[in-house]
Enzyme design. Structure first.
Site, PDB file in Angstrom:
ATOM      1  N   HIS A  60       8.241  15.565  32.362  1.00 34.96           N
ATOM      2  CA  HIS A  60       7.368  14.080  33.342  1.00 34.96           C
ATOM      3  C   HIS A  60       8.981  14.521  33.662  1.00 34.96           C
ATOM      4  O   HIS A  60       9.790  13.169  32.504  1.00 34.96           O
ATOM      5  CB  HIS A  60       7.194  13.021  32.337  1.00 34.96           C
ATOM      6  N   HIS A  62      11.736  12.929  37.241  1.00 35.98           N
ATOM      7  CA  HIS A  62      11.663  12.876  38.784  1.00 35.98           C
ATOM      8  C   HIS A  62      12.589  13.482  39.574  1.00 35.98           C
ATOM      9  O   HIS A  62      13.738  13.207  39.454  1.00 35.98           O
ATOM     10  CB  HIS A  62      11.779  11.109  39.272  1.00 35.98           C
ATOM     11  N   LEU A  63      12.896  14.852  40.466  1.00 29.95           N
ATOM     12  CA  LEU A  63      13.180  15.175  40.988  1.00 29.95           C
ATOM     13  C   LEU A  63      14.347  15.127  42.896  1.00 29.95           C
ATOM     14  O   LEU A  63      14.856  16.004  42.899  1.00 29.95           O
ATOM     15  CB  LEU A  63      13.494  17.157  41.350  1.00 29.95           C
ATOM     16  N   ARG A  64      13.241  13.738  43.244  1.00 30.36           N
ATOM     17  CA  ARG A  64      13.403  13.326  43.963  1.00 30.36           C
ATOM     18  C   ARG A  64      13.696  14.296  45.575  1.00 30.36           C
ATOM     19  O   ARG A  64      14.393  13.491  46.307  1.00 30.36           O
ATOM     20  CB  ARG A  64      14.604  12.563  44.004  1.00 30.36           C
ATOM     21  N   ASN A  94       5.931  11.353  43.537  1.00 24.57           N
ATOM     22  CA  ASN A  94       7.010  10.620  44.712  1.00 24.57           C
ATOM     23  C   ASN A  94       7.643  10.937  45.192  1.00 24.57           C
ATOM     24  O   ASN A  94       9.074  10.068  44.903  1.00 24.57           O
ATOM     25  CB  ASN A  94       7.101   8.641  43.598  1.00 24.57           C
ATOM     26  N   HIS A 179       0.186   6.319  35.434  1.00 23.67           N
ATOM     27  CA  HIS A 179       1.358   5.107  35.171  1.00 23.67           C
ATOM     28  C   HIS A 179       0.432   4.123  35.210  1.00 23.67           C
ATOM     29  O   HIS A 179      -0.241   3.820  35.564  1.00 23.67           O
ATOM     30  CB  HIS A 179       1.890   5.419  35.621  1.00 23.67           C
ATOM     31  N   HIS A 232       4.240   7.547  29.868  1.00 23.44           N
ATOM     32  CA  HIS A 232       5.274   7.746  29.098  1.00 23.44           C
ATOM     33  C   HIS A 232       4.568   5.823  28.180  1.00 23.44           C
ATOM     34  O   HIS A 232       4.521   4.331  28.323  1.00 23.44           O
ATOM     35  CB  HIS A 232       6.259   6.348  29.896  1.00 23.44           C
ATOM     36  N   ASP A 305      10.657  10.804  31.320  1.00 22.26           N
ATOM     37  CA  ASP A 305      10.355  10.193  32.620  1.00 22.26           C
ATOM     38  C   ASP A 305      11.798   9.770  34.165  1.00 22.26           C
ATOM     39  O   ASP A 305      12.244   8.777  34.385  1.00 22.26           O
ATOM     40  CB  ASP A 305      10.050   8.993  32.606  1.00 22.26           C
TER      41      ASP A 305
HETATM   42 ZN   LIG Z   1       5.403   6.183  35.638  1.00 19.52          ZN
END
Ligand SMILES: [Zn+2]
Length: 425
Positions: A60, A62-64, A94, A179, A232, A305
């Site tokens: 989990h 986020h690499l953006r 996202n 989520h 999470h 996360d």
């Molecule tokens: Zn989340």
């Protein structure tokens, strides 16, 4: 192309191995694990006194990229992963555009092939634009390489949409990751609802906002028979419900982040945005439940996360700041400090939580030192003392509450496909 790691304590939960041995790597794959192997012609890494394990997986992050490259890129995030001892990450959809189609999935896969030093597995969106209304192109995303679906960052509020997503995911045998946050219950909240939020005058996010959605999803997972995963997990009651589902034989799994087992709302620095994340840092009884779940097996995986946000976004009034913190480089240190050294879990269990645990959920064909497997290896030291200096991080962002923290225990080297992608200076 030969590499031999000599005399390390090899812990490989997938094969039930724990003992001093050599690991021989040939052409990017594990060739042999055993004592006194013949390493002639091989590069030698002396692992005496160190622990050699299958490469750690963070399911989990986020690499953006695409869309928020000022916060992180696939390249910078992959270097942060390597520096944290991770050889593989699964990245949430996202981005901008959201990864809700094969086009975006292919873009991420290609960028990762070109730029990343660790393996990158994209997670596709559940709904178009993660708007929660219309299902995304799940089948074509699967063909392009997604390993799971999630609207992470946002929940799927509409139960009918969630049911359809679960039926689709079941048909193609990928997990649905939610989520869990009822947006009506959490609306306007900045931190966990409790005595601390009341004292600080901040609006609360009640535990119930997570609990009700975990409950709903478990019922839908039972109805549809899909593989369902709670991202999470943070509350006592959610953990109890996951344990209940498991007791009924449902394919329900969950992950916990290091920050949720390491800090409760009592430990936050008031109004410091580096303590602002979703789900929020919960109450002491919730943290205790996370520790119990990690110990008793209710929790399947630890995941960071990792959520980079650039400085200008995190340096504003608390209420206006975005949610989320970095996680890749501090996960192993926090796990040693809070779980292993105090004797809450064994080193073996820690390694499961970062290897066979996430691999079992995401089915990546990793997390093992079986001969023939890709030579993804993490080398750990139980005793190394080190200080986290976020200004030296390869990440493009700096949002962490752990800058300057000192840890005992950490990664020493990260090996992907038989090649060193990071080692401690
Ligand atoms: Zn989340």
């Amino acid at each position: 192309m030969k590499l031999i790691l000599k005399n390390g304590r090899v812990i490989d939960p997938a094969n039930g191995r724990d003992g001093v041995a050599d690991v021989l790597v040939v052409d990017g794959r594990i060739a042999e694990v055993g004592p006194n192997l013949d390493g002639s012609g091989a590069e030698v890494y002396d692992a005496t006194g160190l622990v050699v394990t299958p490469g750690f997986i963070d399911m989990h992050v986020h690499l953006r990229e695409p869309g928020f490259e000022h916060a992180e890129t696939i390249e910078s995030g992959s270097h942060a992963a390597a520096a944290g001892g991770f050889t593989a990450v699964c990245c949430m959809p996202n981005t901008k555009p959201v990864n809700d189609s094969a086009t975006v999935t292919s873009y991420i896969v290609e960028r990762a092939r070109r730029d990343a030093v660790v393996r990158v597995f994209p997670i596709g969106a559940i709904t178009k634009g993660s708007a929660g209304e219309e299902l995304a192109s799940i089948l074509s995303m699967k063909a392009a390489g997604v390993v799971a679906i999630s609207d992470d960052g946002r929940p799927v509020m509409n139960a009918r949409v969630m049911r359809r997503a679960m039926e689709t995911a079941r048909a193609i045998d990928i997990p649905v990751i939610n989520h869990c946050e009822d947006l009506n219950l959490s609306a306007g909240g900045d931190m966990h609802e409790g005595i601390v939020s009341t004292r600080l005058g901040l609006r609360g996010i009640p535990s119930a906002s997570e609990d009700v959605m975990v409950a709903r999803d478990i019922l839908l997972a039972e109805l549809t028979g899909c593989r369902y995963h709670v991202a999470h997990l943070s509350t006592l009651r959610s953990a109890a419900m996951v344990a209940y589902a498991r007791g009924k034989g449902l394919s329900v799994t969950c992950e916990v982040t290091p920050h949720h087992f390491a800090i409760s709302d009592q430990g936050i620095r008031p109004y410091d945005a580096n303590y602002k994340m979703k789900p929020p840092l919960r109450g002491d009884e919730d943290v205790a439940a996370m520790l119990d779940g990690i110990r008793d097996g209710t929790v399947d995986a630890l995941a960071t996360d990792h959520a980079p946000h650039p400085g200008d976004e995190k340096m504003q009034e608390f209420e206006k700041c975005p949610f989320g913190i970095l996680g890749l480089e501090t996960a192993i240190g926090l796990t040693f400090e809070r779980l292993v050294h105090p004797g809450l879990i064994s080193l073996q269990r820690m390694i499961e939580l970062y290897t066979t645990g996430p691999n079992g959920i995401m089915r990546l064909g990793l997390g093992t030192l079986t001969p023939g497997a890709p030579a993804d290896i993490t080398v750990l030291s139980e005793s190394i003392q080190w200080t986290y200096d976020v200004n030296k991080s390869p990440s493009r962002s700096r949002n962490t509450p752990f800058d300057g923290a000192t840890f005992r225990g950490g990664a020493m080297a990260t090996i992907v496909n038989g090649a060193f992608v990071w080692h401690r200076e």
